[in-house]
Design a protein around this motif. Structure first.
Motif, PDB file in Angstrom:
ATOM      1  N   LEU A   1       0.826  -1.192   0.000  1.00  0.00           N
ATOM      2  CA  LEU A   1       0.000   0.000   0.000  1.00  0.00           C
ATOM      3  C   LEU A   1       0.862   1.244   0.000  1.00  0.00           C
ATOM      4  O   LEU A   1       0.534   2.236  -0.649  1.00  0.00           O
ATOM      5  CB  LEU A   1      -0.936  -0.002   1.215  1.00  0.00           C
ATOM      6  CG  LEU A   1      -2.045  -1.057   1.148  1.00  0.00           C
ATOM      7  CD1 LEU A   1      -2.726  -1.180   2.506  1.00  0.00           C
ATOM      8  CD2 LEU A   1      -3.062  -0.688   0.087  1.00  0.00           C
TER       9      LEU A   1
ATOM     10  N   PHE B   1      -3.901   5.797   2.355  1.00  0.00           N
ATOM     11  CA  PHE B   1      -4.924   5.075   1.603  1.00  0.00           C
ATOM     12  C   PHE B   1      -5.725   6.073   0.801  1.00  0.00           C
ATOM     13  O   PHE B   1      -6.199   7.065   1.335  1.00  0.00           O
ATOM     14  CB  PHE B   1      -5.857   4.307   2.554  1.00  0.00           C
ATOM     15  CG  PHE B   1      -5.160   3.195   3.284  1.00  0.00           C
ATOM     16  CD1 PHE B   1      -5.120   1.929   2.732  1.00  0.00           C
ATOM     17  CD2 PHE B   1      -4.522   3.428   4.488  1.00  0.00           C
ATOM     18  CE1 PHE B   1      -4.473   0.900   3.409  1.00  0.00           C
ATOM     19  CE2 PHE B   1      -3.872   2.411   5.146  1.00  0.00           C
ATOM     20  CZ  PHE B   1      -3.848   1.139   4.602  1.00  0.00           C
TER      21      PHE B   1
ATOM     22  N   TYR C   1      -8.510  -3.281   0.829  1.00  0.00           N
ATOM     23  CA  TYR C   1      -7.227  -3.478   0.131  1.00  0.00           C
ATOM     24  C   TYR C   1      -7.483  -3.840  -1.327  1.00  0.00           C
ATOM     25  O   TYR C   1      -7.538  -4.998  -1.717  1.00  0.00           O
ATOM     26  CB  TYR C   1      -6.389  -4.566   0.805  1.00  0.00           C
ATOM     27  CG  TYR C   1      -5.835  -4.110   2.130  1.00  0.00           C
ATOM     28  CD1 TYR C   1      -4.710  -3.285   2.182  1.00  0.00           C
ATOM     29  CD2 TYR C   1      -6.436  -4.496   3.315  1.00  0.00           C
ATOM     30  CE1 TYR C   1      -4.204  -2.857   3.408  1.00  0.00           C
ATOM     31  CE2 TYR C   1      -5.933  -4.080   4.530  1.00  0.00           C
ATOM     32  CZ  TYR C   1      -4.829  -3.248   4.575  1.00  0.00           C
ATOM     33  OH  TYR C   1      -4.330  -2.835   5.779  1.00  0.00           O
TER      34      TYR C   1
ATOM     35  N   PRO D   1      -6.115   1.256  -3.190  1.00  0.00           N
ATOM     36  CA  PRO D   1      -6.891   0.984  -1.967  1.00  0.00           C
ATOM     37  C   PRO D   1      -7.984   2.043  -1.768  1.00  0.00           C
ATOM     38  O   PRO D   1      -7.909   3.150  -2.286  1.00  0.00           O
ATOM     39  CB  PRO D   1      -5.837   1.053  -0.868  1.00  0.00           C
ATOM     40  CG  PRO D   1      -4.776   1.947  -1.404  1.00  0.00           C
ATOM     41  CD  PRO D   1      -4.745   1.702  -2.893  1.00  0.00           C
TER      42      PRO D   1
END
Length: 422
Positions: free
Chosen positions: A16, A35, A125, A129
């Protein structure tokens, strides 16, 4: 098993971070991965804000539309992982898994406190994301509701002050006042202590005897509590209310030679302790018998005519009621005028003023005389007017001699103008 999950978490974090680095150039810490909120591959996250009362249970739901089995996790306001899929890394046992599937992660939080308030993050996820947050708002009902009254016992006509206090609430409460079923208007002040609010409302109320025993209610409007109220009963002292009633004769004439019995009743707070009879503007006749609240005249006569007063007093003051007596002849059969029995205050003599009656009669008589005079003048002005044809030609004569000569009929018609009386 734990090591495998930790490895998976670590791997996801690195992946990520790399995705975030790719999308948002710059340095990003491993401890706080970035994110992006995205709707990649047609997926999206859905959640709702939660409002909960302190001490109750809050439920957080992270839902996925068009799921492709991507991993869902829930983070607290400090961005610590509460649940990763169906595993709870956080040691706070108040968080419990309610439901876990490919499309939903639902978690409950028991015994919610103010410290739990804030944003909770749902993360999915995917590539890229996705993240969405829900806000938990904690409501705190008032800790205590109290009415303070300036005077426990008030006197009729006084203005008293009442204060109602709702302590330690969140958000601030709205206080409403009621006297019985009637809503009243108070004046409120709000004080803030840390994250809590204390509200005090002041009510100024002028009380009367009708308020004695009536509840004054302080009611709270607050989203965390329903029907929270407290009340105080008013205690009002007032002067006596006095009434004179005729026991005998019940409705008939008060005739000469017959008995008369009157009863005086008085109500007040406190209850009147002193009650007495007297005759207004004259001495009480010797043959009148007074026994407590009763007055008895066994043999009425014309000298008993007058106003009889009953006075009663208590700690607040004195009041009275009057009874006007008129003794009729023994042969009277017509219905009497209603006996006047009136209540009054100190020093106010309530009696029928005969001068007023005489004045009204005089005005009526005067008005009738004026009407007759006007009618007489009218008829006098409009009485009949009569004309004769005698000497009709005299109107155009230059002098008296010519008028006589030209008079219609002259001497030739003298016979026609003769009048005969029988």
């Amino acid at each position: 098993m734990q090591a495998g999950i930790d490895g998976a978490v670590g791997g996801c974090r690195l992946a990520l971070v790399r995705m975030c680095d790719f999308s948002f150039p710059g340095v990003v810490s491993d401890l706080e991965p970035c994110f992006a909120v995205s709707a990649g591959h047609g997926q999206n996250l859905v959640t709702e804000d939660v409002t909960v009362v302190e001490g109750d249970v809050a439920t957080i739901s992270c839902r996925v539309k068009n799921s492709d089995d991507s991993v869902i996790q829930l983070l607290n306001p400090n961005r610590q992982t509460i649940y990763f899929r169906d595993f709870r890394p956080l040691k706070d046992s108040r968080f419990q898994l309610v439901n876990f599937s490919n499309s939903e992660l639902r978690v409950s939080l028991t015994n919610v406190s103010i410290s739990d308030e804030g944003r909770y993050f749902c993360q999915l996820y995917t590539d890229p994301p996705q993240e969405i947050y829900t806000t938990i708002t904690v409501l705190v009902p008032p800790r205590n509701l109290v009415i303070d009254i300036e005077k426990e016992t008030a006197v009729e006509g006084e203005e008293i002050e009442l204060n109602c206090t709702a302590m330690a609430s969140r958000p601030a409460t709205t206080i409403r006042w009621f006297k019985g079923n009637k809503e009243l208007t108070g004046k409120s002040e709000v004080e803030r202590w840390s994250d809590m609010y204390t509200v005090t409302s002041q009510l100024l109320l002028k009380v009367g005897r009708e308020d004695d025993g009536v509840p004054v209610i302080c009611l709270v409007d607050h989203p965390a509590v329903k029907d929270l109220q407290t009340q105080r009963y008013l205690e009002v002292m007032y002067k006596p209310q006095v009434r004179v009633s005729q026991n005998y004769p019940l409705q008939g004439l008060t005739r000469e030679g017959e008995p008369l019995e009157l009863t005086c009743t008085a109500f007040g707070k406190p209850q009147p302790t002193d009650m007495r009879w007297l005759r207004v503007d004259d001495e009480m006749p010797q043959h009148v018998v007074v026994s407590g609240s009763n007055l008895l005249i066994s043999n009425l006569n014309k000298t008993d005519n007058g106003t009889y007063r009953c006075e009663a007093s208590n700690a607040v003051g004195k009041s009275h009621a009057d009874y006007m007596l008129f003794v009729y002849d023994t042969t009277a059969t017509t219905e009497p005028a209603v006996h006047d029995s009136r209540a009054g205050e100190d020093g106010a003599i309530r009696s029928v003023d005969h001068a007023v009656v005489g004045g009204v009669v005089a005005v009526v008589v005067f008005a009738m005389l004026c009407l007759l005079i006007i009618l007489g003048r009218y008829f006098a002005r409009h009485k009949g007017t009569y004309f004769t044809h005698e000497a009709k030609g005299a109107d155009d004569a230059a002098d008296a001699d010519t008028a006589i000569i030209n008079a219609e009929g002259g001497q030739n018609n003298s016979e026609e103008k003769k009048e005969y009386f029988i």
